[in-house]
Design an enzyme around this catalytic site. Structure first.
Site, PDB file in Angstrom:
ATOM      1  N   CYS A  27      40.637 -19.160 -46.856  1.00 56.44           N
ATOM      2  CA  CYS A  27      40.880 -18.675 -48.006  1.00 56.44           C
ATOM      3  C   CYS A  27      41.651 -17.435 -47.968  1.00 56.44           C
ATOM      4  O   CYS A  27      41.912 -17.007 -46.787  1.00 56.44           O
ATOM      5  CB  CYS A  27      39.470 -18.543 -48.642  1.00 56.44           C
ATOM      6  SG  CYS A  27      38.651 -17.058 -48.195  1.00 56.44           S
ATOM      7  N   ARG A  53      38.326 -18.433 -41.814  1.00 48.66           N
ATOM      8  CA  ARG A  53      36.911 -19.001 -42.255  1.00 48.66           C
ATOM      9  C   ARG A  53      36.490 -20.186 -41.542  1.00 48.66           C
ATOM     10  O   ARG A  53      36.173 -21.279 -42.175  1.00 48.66           O
ATOM     11  CB  ARG A  53      36.350 -18.850 -43.456  1.00 48.66           C
ATOM     12  CG  ARG A  53      36.709 -17.487 -44.128  1.00 48.66           C
ATOM     13  CD  ARG A  53      36.543 -17.316 -45.409  1.00 48.66           C
ATOM     14  NE  ARG A  53      34.862 -17.315 -45.694  1.00 48.66           N
ATOM     15  CZ  ARG A  53      34.612 -17.368 -46.888  1.00 48.66           C
ATOM     16  NH1 ARG A  53      35.309 -17.077 -47.806  1.00 48.66           N
ATOM     17  NH2 ARG A  53      33.168 -17.310 -47.100  1.00 48.66           N
ATOM     18  N   LYS A 105      24.596 -15.564 -56.744  1.00 50.56           N
ATOM     19  CA  LYS A 105      25.706 -16.775 -56.458  1.00 50.56           C
ATOM     20  C   LYS A 105      25.413 -17.519 -54.985  1.00 50.56           C
ATOM     21  O   LYS A 105      25.246 -18.566 -54.602  1.00 50.56           O
ATOM     22  CB  LYS A 105      27.159 -16.240 -56.591  1.00 50.56           C
ATOM     23  CG  LYS A 105      28.197 -17.423 -56.002  1.00 50.56           C
ATOM     24  CD  LYS A 105      29.665 -16.690 -56.050  1.00 50.56           C
ATOM     25  CE  LYS A 105      30.024 -15.831 -55.117  1.00 50.56           C
ATOM     26  NZ  LYS A 105      30.582 -16.389 -53.826  1.00 50.56           N
ATOM     27  N   ASN A 106      25.483 -16.559 -53.991  1.00 50.61           N
ATOM     28  CA  ASN A 106      25.467 -16.924 -52.785  1.00 50.61           C
ATOM     29  C   ASN A 106      24.071 -17.476 -52.278  1.00 50.61           C
ATOM     30  O   ASN A 106      23.831 -17.968 -51.010  1.00 50.61           O
ATOM     31  CB  ASN A 106      25.945 -15.726 -51.713  1.00 50.61           C
ATOM     32  CG  ASN A 106      27.422 -15.612 -51.858  1.00 50.61           C
ATOM     33  OD1 ASN A 106      27.898 -16.326 -52.432  1.00 50.61           O
ATOM     34  ND2 ASN A 106      27.749 -14.312 -51.269  1.00 50.61           N
ATOM     35  N   ASP A 112      30.829  -7.757 -48.797  1.00 54.38           N
ATOM     36  CA  ASP A 112      31.229  -8.145 -50.429  1.00 54.38           C
ATOM     37  C   ASP A 112      31.186  -7.078 -51.184  1.00 54.38           C
ATOM     38  O   ASP A 112      31.562  -7.119 -52.320  1.00 54.38           O
ATOM     39  CB  ASP A 112      30.123  -9.264 -50.799  1.00 54.38           C
ATOM     40  CG  ASP A 112      30.364 -10.375 -50.015  1.00 54.38           C
ATOM     41  OD1 ASP A 112      29.571 -11.541 -50.175  1.00 54.38           O
ATOM     42  OD2 ASP A 112      31.475 -10.728 -49.305  1.00 54.38           O
ATOM     43  N   ARG A 166      34.409 -16.837 -60.729  1.00 55.39           N
ATOM     44  CA  ARG A 166      33.897 -17.620 -59.612  1.00 55.39           C
ATOM     45  C   ARG A 166      32.305 -16.827 -59.313  1.00 55.39           C
ATOM     46  O   ARG A 166      31.623 -17.287 -59.223  1.00 55.39           O
ATOM     47  CB  ARG A 166      34.587 -17.834 -58.325  1.00 55.39           C
ATOM     48  CG  ARG A 166      35.785 -18.440 -58.297  1.00 55.39           C
ATOM     49  CD  ARG A 166      36.306 -18.521 -57.018  1.00 55.39           C
ATOM     50  NE  ARG A 166      35.276 -19.316 -56.030  1.00 55.39           N
ATOM     51  CZ  ARG A 166      35.893 -19.519 -54.813  1.00 55.39           C
ATOM     52  NH1 ARG A 166      37.024 -19.345 -54.542  1.00 55.39           N
ATOM     53  NH2 ARG A 166      34.889 -20.171 -54.183  1.00 55.39           N
TER      54      ARG A 166
HETATM   55  C1  EPZ Z   1      28.930 -15.880 -46.681  1.00 54.87           C
HETATM   56  O1  EPZ Z   1      30.204 -16.499 -46.177  1.00 54.87           O
HETATM   57  C2  EPZ Z   1      29.290 -15.508 -48.156  1.00 54.87           C
HETATM   58  N1  EPZ Z   1      29.337 -16.684 -48.932  1.00 54.87           N
HETATM   59  C3  EPZ Z   1      30.222 -14.484 -48.356  1.00 54.87           C
HETATM   60  O2  EPZ Z   1      30.446 -14.023 -49.509  1.00 54.87           O
HETATM   61  C4  EPZ Z   1      29.929 -13.304 -47.353  1.00 54.87           C
HETATM   62  O3  EPZ Z   1      31.227 -12.478 -47.258  1.00 54.87           O
HETATM   63  C5  EPZ Z   1      29.871 -13.688 -45.970  1.00 54.87           C
HETATM   64  O4  EPZ Z   1      28.835 -14.545 -45.994  1.00 54.87           O
HETATM   65  C6  EPZ Z   1      29.345 -12.514 -45.125  1.00 54.87           C
HETATM   66  O5  EPZ Z   1      28.067 -11.959 -45.680  1.00 54.87           O
HETATM   67  C7  EPZ Z   1      28.535 -17.403 -49.316  1.00 54.87           C
HETATM   68  O6  EPZ Z   1      27.449 -16.935 -49.108  1.00 54.87           O
HETATM   69  C8  EPZ Z   1      28.622 -18.752 -50.277  1.00 54.87           C
HETATM   70  P1  EPZ Z   1      29.788 -16.158 -42.496  1.00 54.87           P
HETATM   71  P2  EPZ Z   1      30.063 -17.318 -44.943  1.00 54.87           P
HETATM   72  O7  EPZ Z   1      29.664 -17.390 -41.664  1.00 54.87           O
HETATM   73  O8  EPZ Z   1      28.737 -17.993 -44.823  1.00 54.87           O
HETATM   74  C9  EPZ Z   1      33.266 -16.129 -39.042  1.00 54.87           C
HETATM   75  C10 EPZ Z   1      31.515 -13.582 -51.806  1.00 54.87           C
HETATM   76  O9  EPZ Z   1      32.429 -12.782 -51.952  1.00 54.87           O
HETATM   77  N2  EPZ Z   1      32.997 -17.578 -38.893  1.00 54.87           N
HETATM   78  O10 EPZ Z   1      28.803 -15.066 -42.281  1.00 54.87           O
HETATM   79  O11 EPZ Z   1      31.316 -18.173 -44.883  1.00 54.87           O
HETATM   80  C11 EPZ Z   1      33.922 -16.086 -40.457  1.00 54.87           C
HETATM   81  O12 EPZ Z   1      35.366 -16.423 -40.362  1.00 54.87           O
HETATM   82  C12 EPZ Z   1      31.738 -14.448 -50.365  1.00 54.87           C
HETATM   83  O13 EPZ Z   1      30.812 -14.002 -52.466  1.00 54.87           O
HETATM   84  C13 EPZ Z   1      33.257 -18.266 -37.859  1.00 54.87           C
HETATM   85  O14 EPZ Z   1      34.065 -17.961 -36.914  1.00 54.87           O
HETATM   86  O15 EPZ Z   1      30.370 -16.083 -43.803  1.00 54.87           O
HETATM   87  C14 EPZ Z   1      33.807 -14.458 -40.692  1.00 54.87           C
HETATM   88  O16 EPZ Z   1      34.767 -13.854 -40.115  1.00 54.87           O
HETATM   89  C15 EPZ Z   1      33.014 -14.306 -49.489  1.00 54.87           C
HETATM   90  N3  EPZ Z   1      32.855 -19.564 -37.667  1.00 54.87           N
HETATM   91  C16 EPZ Z   1      32.420 -14.204 -39.935  1.00 54.87           C
HETATM   92  O17 EPZ Z   1      32.093 -15.257 -39.188  1.00 54.87           O
HETATM   93  C17 EPZ Z   1      31.794 -20.071 -38.262  1.00 54.87           C
HETATM   94  O18 EPZ Z   1      31.392 -21.043 -38.110  1.00 54.87           O
HETATM   95  C18 EPZ Z   1      31.293 -14.205 -40.928  1.00 54.87           C
HETATM   96  O19 EPZ Z   1      31.136 -15.551 -41.570  1.00 54.87           O
HETATM   97  C19 EPZ Z   1      31.381 -19.465 -39.371  1.00 54.87           C
HETATM   98  C20 EPZ Z   1      31.655 -18.051 -39.567  1.00 54.87           C
END
Ligand code: EPZ
Length: 422
Positions: free
Chosen positions: A118, A123, A22-23, A308, A400
């Protein structure tokens, strides 16, 4: 809303096919916006999030054809009619923000609604925006939208991420492929989904080095051409189904599973007393004799233990022999499955980013509530071996990220069915 009924049953046996990630698919699909030629994805998963991304791309005027029951997606953004991603679609799925970089890179402008937070956390997308500004983008946040411009096109630059962000790395990587000059992404995410995206972009003519490491270098090109690319195996679905025989006993082969995608996870399974064997067609998982051992886990960016899979691993630890501490370092609120597991008789103490789980002999079935995608499936895993019946409500979360979960588990001997709600 549909519910899933699970009744604790004996050991499992058989095979479970693992779908495309998915990701990975959610970042490969926006990549079509970078070219006026068709991009075809094979091994695509059949999930509601993919349908939401399809809806978003179509709202921009892209053509998306879903073939072979959704496993093949052929997309074309030759005749795009809009560069505005509306809130009513973006609010459904945070990954919608991944159209920003490609739209800006190809058209020099984009208006993308800010995604809400969410259940698992606020996020924000500040790292996405800073990365694009480092490539010369002019961004104006107003009315809940990012109004982005790059009048003379994006320019290569150095992007230094303060911490790992998968999505920000993906947005920056896609944007940089068409920027003028060289872009360097420092402290980039190393997830297999990043490597899969880079591999697809290279097939489209992009010049990318270092994907899979923390420093990615992109030499911008004038245009990208079409390609066909297979979506990489879903390592999170894989890890989820590997836990089914771990929790219930028995032996299950996860077809298409690759050990390199779940290295850190398999180390913890081994420590807990679960055997994982590579086969020519996937990964065979069985519980070694005796009770599961309690194991401590800290979630980290890849190649560490994936956030995850934290909820699902907690379900295993609920009946382990001893006490385990699970530390969640990526998201600020990712223990919502704990109160639901406690309703099933688990012994869990949550303090801030730590959950202390003291194993009990056996969980008891109960009505429970799904709160987010991975929490949903951890409750199903817990129900597989619990005494009696577990009813997991609000399973739209589940759909999802997991295709036909009840069918895949029933095929290996689980007593599980979907009840269509009002
Ligand atoms: C991706 O989300 C995945 N989703 C998530 O999977 C996964 O948990 C996550 O990466 C971490 O591996 C998809 O790929 C669609 P991040 P993403 O940016 O890209 C903070 C699932 O269950 N952050 O690596 O949104 C954020 O809040 C989902 O399939 C900022 O502060 O994750 C988090 O605490 C859930 N500012 C941390 O960084 C930003 O601009 C990591 O987020 C971006 C992120």
């Amino acid at each position: 809303m549909d519910s899933i009924l699970v009744t604790g049953n004996g050991p499992l046996s058989g095979t479970i096919p693992i779908a495309g990630a998915k990701n990975a698919c959610l970042t490969l699909m926006p990549a079509t916006l970078l070219s006026d030629e068709p991009l075809t994805l094979t091994n695509a998963p059949r999930l509601s999030d993919i349908r939401t991304m399809t809806e978003l791309l179509s709202s921009l005027g892209a053509e998306v054809q879903s073939l072979q029951g959704g496993q093949v997606l052929t997309m074309s953004s030759h005749d795009l009619t809009s560069q505005r991603a509306d809130y009513d679609i973006v609010r459904k799925m945070r990954a919608s923000i991944l159209v920003l970089g490609p739209l800006l890179a190809r058209f020099g402008q984009a208006q993308v609604s800010l995604p809400g937070g969410c259940a698992i956390g606020a996020r924000p997308v500040d790292l996405h925006l800073k990365a694009l500004e480092a490539m010369g983008a002019e961004l104006d946040l107003r009315d809940g939208y990012v109004h982005a411009k790059a009048p003379g096109g994006l320019k290569g630059g150095v992007v230094e991420f303060p911490f790992v962000s998968v999505g920000a790395t993906e947005n920056a990587l896609m944007a940089a492929t068409l920027a003028k000059g060289t872009t360097v992404l420092k402290y980039a995410a190393r997830e297999p989904e990043i490597v899969d995206l880079a591999s697809c972009l290279r097939k489209m003519g992009a010049q990318i080095d270092g994907d899979g490491t923390d420093t990615i270098t992109i030499q911008g090109v004038d245009r990208l051409h079409g390609a066909t690319h297979p979506v990489v195996t879903d390592r999170i679905e894989l890890g989820t189904y590997m836990l089914a025989p771990a929790i219930c006993g028995g032996e299950v082969e996860c077809l298409g599973g690759r050990i390199d995608l779940v290295g850190a996870f398999c180390e913890k399974l081994d420590a807990a007393g679960i055997s994982v064997e590579e086969t020519p067609t996937g990964l065979k998982v069985a519980r070694k004799n005796g009770r599961i051992r309690a194991v401590d886990v800290t979630t980290e960016p890849y190649p560490g233990f994936p956030t995850d899979l934290q909820a699902q691993f907690m379900a295993l630890m609920c009946t382990a022999d001893g006490t385990s501490v699970l530390e969640e370092t990526i998201f600020e609120n990712r223990f919502m499955h704990a109160p639901e597991l406690i309703r099933m008789g688990a012994n869990i103490d949550v303090h801030g980013g730590h959950a202390t789980v003291t194993g009990v002999e056996r969980l008891k079935g109960a009505p429970v509530m799904a709160t987010d995608l991975r929490a949903s499936v951890s409750l199903i895993l817990a129900g597989l071996a619990a005494e009696g019946e577990t009813i997991v409500n609000r399973v739209y979360h589940l759909d999802r990220g997991y295709e036909r979960v009840e069918e895949k588990l029933r095929n290996v001997g689980a007593r599980i069915e979907r009840v269509t709600g009002q």
